[in-house]
Enzyme design. Structure first.
Site: not given
Ligand code: AMP
Length: 290
Positions: A36, A183
Protein backbone atom coordinates in the site's frame (compact mmCIF):
# COMPACT_ATOMS: atom_id res chain seq x y z
CA UNK A 1 -2.28 14.88 7.48
CA UNK A 2 -6.00 15.47 7.68
CA UNK A 3 -8.38 12.65 8.77
CA UNK A 4 -12.10 12.48 8.05
CA UNK A 5 -14.50 9.85 9.32
CA UNK A 6 -17.15 10.50 6.73
CA UNK A 7 -16.99 10.74 2.94
CA UNK A 8 -19.02 13.95 2.67
CA UNK A 9 -16.48 15.87 4.76
CA UNK A 10 -13.75 14.36 2.56
CA UNK A 11 -15.70 15.46 -0.52
CA UNK A 12 -15.88 19.08 0.66
CA UNK A 13 -12.15 19.06 1.43
CA UNK A 14 -11.32 17.63 -2.01
CA UNK A 15 -13.47 20.23 -3.73
CA UNK A 16 -11.52 23.08 -2.12
CA UNK A 17 -8.15 21.36 -2.38
CA UNK A 18 -8.28 20.52 -6.08
CA UNK A 19 -8.27 24.25 -6.91
CA UNK A 20 -4.64 24.31 -5.73
CA UNK A 21 -3.26 20.79 -6.33
CA UNK A 22 -4.08 17.82 -8.53
CA UNK A 23 -5.41 14.92 -6.43
CA UNK A 24 -4.29 11.28 -6.46
CA UNK A 25 -6.47 8.65 -4.79
CA UNK A 26 -5.23 5.38 -3.27
CA UNK A 27 -8.23 3.19 -2.30
CA UNK A 28 -7.51 0.60 0.41
CA UNK A 29 -9.20 -1.62 2.96
CA UNK A 30 -6.58 -0.74 5.59
CA UNK A 31 -4.21 -2.98 7.59
CA UNK A 32 -1.58 -1.25 5.52
CA UNK A 33 1.74 -2.80 4.50
CA UNK A 34 4.61 -1.88 2.20
CA UNK A 35 2.53 -2.69 -0.89
CA UNK A 36 0.00 0.00 0.00
CA UNK A 37 2.76 2.42 0.96
CA UNK A 38 4.41 1.99 -2.42
CA UNK A 39 1.14 3.10 -4.01
CA UNK A 40 1.18 6.17 -1.76
CA UNK A 41 4.78 6.98 -2.73
CA UNK A 42 4.09 6.67 -6.44
CA UNK A 43 0.92 8.74 -6.10
CA UNK A 44 2.94 11.71 -4.82
CA UNK A 45 4.51 12.27 -8.26
CA UNK A 46 4.02 15.51 -10.20
CA UNK A 47 2.83 17.59 -7.24
CA UNK A 48 -0.25 15.48 -6.51
CA UNK A 49 -1.75 15.56 -3.07
CA UNK A 50 -2.42 11.99 -1.98
CA UNK A 51 -5.77 10.95 -0.59
CA UNK A 52 -6.14 7.48 0.91
CA UNK A 53 -9.47 5.83 1.60
CA UNK A 54 -9.76 3.08 4.19
CA UNK A 55 -12.98 1.11 4.02
CA UNK A 56 -13.54 -2.63 4.42
CA UNK A 57 -16.20 -2.87 1.74
CA UNK A 58 -18.76 -5.53 2.74
CA UNK A 59 -20.08 -5.71 -0.86
CA UNK A 60 -16.93 -7.36 -2.15
CA UNK A 61 -16.86 -10.20 0.40
CA UNK A 62 -18.68 -13.38 -0.54
CA UNK A 63 -17.75 -14.99 2.78
CA UNK A 64 -19.03 -13.45 6.02
CA UNK A 65 -16.32 -15.11 8.14
CA UNK A 66 -13.65 -13.57 5.87
CA UNK A 67 -15.26 -10.13 6.28
CA UNK A 68 -15.36 -10.45 10.07
CA UNK A 69 -11.76 -11.71 10.24
CA UNK A 70 -10.44 -8.89 8.08
CA UNK A 71 -7.96 -6.83 10.18
CA UNK A 72 -9.01 -3.26 11.11
CA UNK A 73 -6.55 -0.81 12.68
CA UNK A 74 -7.28 2.73 11.56
CA UNK A 75 -5.01 4.60 14.00
CA UNK A 76 -1.95 2.54 13.12
CA UNK A 77 -2.71 2.97 9.40
CA UNK A 78 -3.09 6.74 9.79
CA UNK A 79 0.33 6.94 11.47
CA UNK A 80 1.95 5.02 8.58
CA UNK A 81 0.27 7.26 6.02
CA UNK A 82 1.34 10.41 7.80
CA UNK A 83 4.96 9.21 7.88
CA UNK A 84 4.71 8.46 4.15
CA UNK A 85 3.52 12.01 3.37
CA UNK A 86 -0.13 11.39 2.47
CA UNK A 87 -2.23 14.57 2.64
CA UNK A 88 -5.62 13.22 3.66
CA UNK A 89 -7.15 9.93 4.80
CA UNK A 90 -10.83 9.20 5.10
CA UNK A 91 -13.20 6.45 6.04
CA UNK A 92 -16.94 6.12 6.61
CA UNK A 93 -19.78 3.71 7.20
CA UNK A 94 -21.58 1.67 4.54
CA UNK A 95 -24.60 3.98 4.96
CA UNK A 96 -22.43 7.04 4.32
CA UNK A 97 -20.79 5.54 1.25
CA UNK A 98 -23.87 4.01 -0.36
CA UNK A 99 -26.73 6.11 1.01
CA UNK A 100 -29.50 4.97 3.29
CA UNK A 101 -31.31 3.13 0.51
CA UNK A 102 -28.26 0.86 0.20
CA UNK A 103 -26.06 0.39 -2.83
CA UNK A 104 -27.13 0.09 -6.43
CA UNK A 105 -24.71 -2.54 -7.67
CA UNK A 106 -22.75 -1.70 -10.82
CA UNK A 107 -22.23 -4.14 -13.64
CA UNK A 108 -18.46 -4.73 -13.50
CA UNK A 109 -18.23 -5.56 -17.24
CA UNK A 110 -16.49 -8.31 -19.20
CA UNK A 111 -13.14 -8.14 -17.34
CA UNK A 112 -14.99 -9.49 -14.31
CA UNK A 113 -15.67 -12.79 -16.07
CA UNK A 114 -13.66 -15.89 -15.22
CA UNK A 115 -11.10 -16.62 -12.49
CA UNK A 116 -11.76 -14.23 -9.53
CA UNK A 117 -15.19 -13.37 -10.96
CA UNK A 118 -16.09 -17.03 -11.18
CA UNK A 119 -14.71 -18.04 -7.78
CA UNK A 120 -15.93 -15.01 -5.79
CA UNK A 121 -19.45 -14.40 -7.02
CA UNK A 122 -20.45 -10.74 -6.83
CA UNK A 123 -16.95 -9.66 -5.82
CA UNK A 124 -16.24 -7.37 -8.78
CA UNK A 125 -19.73 -5.84 -8.74
CA UNK A 126 -18.92 -4.90 -5.12
CA UNK A 127 -15.51 -3.53 -6.13
CA UNK A 128 -16.86 -1.47 -9.05
CA UNK A 129 -19.68 -0.13 -6.86
CA UNK A 130 -17.43 1.13 -4.04
CA UNK A 131 -14.71 2.44 -6.37
CA UNK A 132 -17.31 4.49 -8.30
CA UNK A 133 -18.41 5.96 -4.93
CA UNK A 134 -14.80 6.74 -3.96
CA UNK A 135 -14.24 8.46 -7.32
CA UNK A 136 -17.53 10.35 -6.88
CA UNK A 137 -16.58 11.72 -3.46
CA UNK A 138 -12.98 12.62 -4.30
CA UNK A 139 -13.00 13.26 -8.10
CA UNK A 140 -9.27 12.51 -8.34
CA UNK A 141 -7.07 13.27 -11.35
CA UNK A 142 -5.31 9.94 -10.88
CA UNK A 143 -6.09 6.75 -8.98
CA UNK A 144 -3.55 4.05 -8.04
CA UNK A 145 -4.13 0.30 -7.90
CA UNK A 146 -1.81 -2.64 -7.29
CA UNK A 147 -1.00 -5.19 -9.97
CA UNK A 148 -1.34 -7.74 -7.14
CA UNK A 149 -5.08 -7.64 -7.89
CA UNK A 150 -4.56 -7.88 -11.63
CA UNK A 151 -8.09 -8.69 -12.77
CA UNK A 152 -9.35 -5.88 -10.53
CA UNK A 153 -7.14 -3.39 -12.41
CA UNK A 154 -8.86 -4.41 -15.66
CA UNK A 155 -12.31 -3.93 -14.09
CA UNK A 156 -11.28 -0.49 -12.76
CA UNK A 157 -9.87 0.59 -16.11
CA UNK A 158 -13.21 -0.21 -17.71
CA UNK A 159 -15.00 1.74 -14.98
CA UNK A 160 -12.76 4.79 -15.50
CA UNK A 161 -13.37 4.61 -19.25
CA UNK A 162 -17.13 4.61 -18.63
CA UNK A 163 -16.92 7.52 -16.18
CA UNK A 164 -14.42 9.48 -18.28
CA UNK A 165 -12.03 9.89 -15.30
CA UNK A 166 -9.61 9.43 -13.53
CA UNK A 167 -6.31 8.28 -15.04
CA UNK A 168 -5.64 4.79 -13.68
CA UNK A 169 -2.08 3.88 -12.72
CA UNK A 170 -1.07 0.33 -11.91
CA UNK A 171 1.81 -0.29 -9.50
CA UNK A 172 3.97 -3.48 -9.47
CA UNK A 173 3.51 -6.02 -6.69
CA UNK A 174 5.66 -5.62 -3.57
CA UNK A 175 6.88 -8.98 -2.28
CA UNK A 176 8.40 -10.46 0.84
CA UNK A 177 12.01 -11.68 0.64
CA UNK A 178 10.88 -15.18 -0.41
CA UNK A 179 8.57 -13.85 -3.11
CA UNK A 180 5.23 -14.04 -1.27
CA UNK A 181 3.13 -11.07 -2.39
CA UNK A 182 2.48 -8.74 0.54
CA UNK A 183 -1.14 -8.85 1.68
CA UNK A 184 -3.14 -7.75 4.70
CA UNK A 185 -4.13 -11.42 4.97
CA UNK A 186 -0.54 -12.73 5.32
CA UNK A 187 -0.59 -12.18 9.09
CA UNK A 188 -3.26 -14.91 9.23
CA UNK A 189 -1.00 -17.57 7.65
CA UNK A 190 -0.26 -20.20 10.32
CA UNK A 191 3.41 -19.91 11.24
CA UNK A 192 4.12 -23.54 10.32
CA UNK A 193 2.66 -22.98 6.82
CA UNK A 194 4.49 -19.73 6.05
CA UNK A 195 7.12 -21.42 3.83
CA UNK A 196 4.41 -23.27 1.92
CA UNK A 197 2.72 -19.95 1.09
CA UNK A 198 5.64 -18.90 -1.10
CA UNK A 199 4.86 -21.89 -3.36
CA UNK A 200 2.50 -19.48 -5.14
CA UNK A 201 5.44 -17.30 -6.16
CA UNK A 202 7.53 -20.33 -7.11
CA UNK A 203 4.72 -21.71 -9.29
CA UNK A 204 4.46 -18.38 -11.12
CA UNK A 205 8.23 -18.21 -11.62
CA UNK A 206 8.07 -21.79 -12.94
CA UNK A 207 5.44 -20.79 -15.49
CA UNK A 208 7.47 -17.73 -16.46
CA UNK A 209 10.60 -19.83 -16.99
CA UNK A 210 8.67 -22.42 -18.99
CA UNK A 211 7.11 -19.74 -21.21
CA UNK A 212 10.47 -18.13 -21.87
CA UNK A 213 11.84 -21.54 -22.78
CA UNK A 214 9.16 -21.80 -25.44
CA UNK A 215 6.37 -23.70 -23.68
CA UNK A 216 3.17 -21.90 -24.67
CA UNK A 217 0.85 -24.87 -24.06
CA UNK A 218 -1.66 -23.33 -21.63
CA UNK A 219 -3.04 -26.64 -20.36
CA UNK A 220 0.48 -27.85 -19.63
CA UNK A 221 1.48 -24.61 -17.87
CA UNK A 222 -1.67 -24.80 -15.76
CA UNK A 223 -0.88 -28.40 -14.83
CA UNK A 224 2.70 -27.50 -13.88
CA UNK A 225 1.45 -24.72 -11.58
CA UNK A 226 -1.14 -27.06 -10.02
CA UNK A 227 1.52 -29.71 -9.40
CA UNK A 228 3.91 -27.32 -7.71
CA UNK A 229 1.16 -25.81 -5.51
CA UNK A 230 -0.19 -29.23 -4.56
CA UNK A 231 3.33 -30.37 -3.65
CA UNK A 232 3.34 -27.69 -0.93
CA UNK A 233 -0.11 -28.71 0.30
CA UNK A 234 -2.01 -25.75 -1.13
CA UNK A 235 -5.59 -26.20 -2.34
CA UNK A 236 -5.73 -24.70 -5.81
CA UNK A 237 -8.80 -22.72 -6.90
CA UNK A 238 -7.25 -21.78 -10.22
CA UNK A 239 -3.79 -21.62 -11.74
CA UNK A 240 -4.16 -20.34 -15.26
CA UNK A 241 -2.66 -18.22 -18.03
CA UNK A 242 -4.62 -15.37 -19.60
CA UNK A 243 -3.83 -12.64 -22.12
CA UNK A 244 -3.54 -9.31 -20.27
CA UNK A 245 -4.02 -7.52 -23.60
CA UNK A 246 -7.24 -9.39 -24.42
CA UNK A 247 -8.99 -10.72 -21.32
CA UNK A 248 -11.08 -13.86 -21.68
CA UNK A 249 -13.05 -15.80 -19.09
CA UNK A 250 -11.73 -19.10 -20.44
CA UNK A 251 -8.31 -20.15 -21.74
CA UNK A 252 -7.47 -18.10 -24.84
CA UNK A 253 -7.40 -20.08 -28.06
CA UNK A 254 -5.63 -17.50 -30.26
CA UNK A 255 -2.09 -16.05 -30.02
CA UNK A 256 -1.34 -14.35 -26.68
CA UNK A 257 0.35 -10.95 -26.61
CA UNK A 258 0.75 -10.40 -22.85
CA UNK A 259 0.75 -13.82 -21.15
CA UNK A 260 0.07 -13.64 -17.42
CA UNK A 261 -0.04 -16.45 -14.89
CA UNK A 262 -2.77 -16.04 -12.26
CA UNK A 263 -3.25 -18.13 -9.13
CA UNK A 264 -5.76 -18.38 -6.30
CA UNK A 265 -5.00 -21.00 -3.67
CA UNK A 266 -5.96 -21.78 -0.12
CA UNK A 267 -3.62 -22.48 2.72
CA UNK A 268 -5.71 -23.78 5.59
CA UNK A 269 -8.84 -21.63 5.43
CA UNK A 270 -6.96 -18.61 4.10
CA UNK A 271 -7.28 -17.64 0.45
CA UNK A 272 -4.31 -16.01 -1.32
CA UNK A 273 -4.01 -14.65 -4.85
CA UNK A 274 -1.07 -13.61 -6.99
CA UNK A 275 -0.12 -13.18 -10.63
CA UNK A 276 2.89 -12.49 -12.82
CA UNK A 277 3.63 -11.36 -16.36
CA UNK A 278 5.32 -14.30 -18.07
CA UNK A 279 7.31 -12.18 -20.48
CA UNK A 280 8.74 -9.37 -18.30
CA UNK A 281 11.59 -9.75 -15.78
CA UNK A 282 10.68 -11.27 -12.38
CA UNK A 283 8.99 -8.73 -10.07
CA UNK A 284 11.16 -6.89 -7.58
CA UNK A 285 11.72 -8.51 -4.21
CA UNK A 286 12.36 -6.63 -1.02
CA UNK A 287 15.83 -6.48 0.55
CA UNK A 288 17.46 -9.76 1.44
CA UNK A 289 15.61 -11.59 -1.31
CA UNK A 290 17.14 -14.75 -2.76
P1 AMP B 1 -6.52 -3.78 -0.34
O1 AMP B 1 -6.35 -2.97 0.90
O2 AMP B 1 -6.09 -5.19 -0.22
O3 AMP B 1 -7.87 -3.58 -0.98
O4 AMP B 1 -5.50 -3.14 -1.37
C1 AMP B 1 -5.52 -1.78 -1.70
C2 AMP B 1 -4.65 -1.55 -2.90
O5 AMP B 1 -3.32 -1.95 -2.61
C3 AMP B 1 -5.11 -2.37 -4.12
O6 AMP B 1 -4.99 -1.58 -5.28
C4 AMP B 1 -4.15 -3.52 -4.10
O7 AMP B 1 -3.94 -4.08 -5.38
C5 AMP B 1 -2.88 -2.84 -3.61
N1 AMP B 1 -1.96 -3.84 -3.06
C6 AMP B 1 -2.26 -4.81 -2.16
N2 AMP B 1 -1.16 -5.59 -1.95
C7 AMP B 1 -0.17 -5.09 -2.72
C8 AMP B 1 1.18 -5.47 -2.95
N3 AMP B 1 1.74 -6.50 -2.35
N4 AMP B 1 1.90 -4.73 -3.83
C9 AMP B 1 1.34 -3.67 -4.47
N5 AMP B 1 0.07 -3.27 -4.30
C10 AMP B 1 -0.68 -3.97 -3.44
Amino acid sequence: MICFDNPEAAQAWCKASRQKHPLALVPTMGALHQGHLRLVREAQADGHHVIVSIFVNPLQFDDLADLERYPRRFDQDAALLEAEGATMVFTGSAGQFFGNGGPTLRDPGPAAEGLEGEHRLGHFAGVATIVERLFHFTRPNRAFFGEKDYQQTLVIRELATQLGYPTIITVPTVREADGLAMSSRNAQIPIDRRDDASAIYRALIGAQTAWRNGNTDLADLSQQMHDSLNASGLMVEYAEVRDGANWSAKRPTSAIREPRGLIAAQIGNLRLIDNMALLSPPSELSEGSP
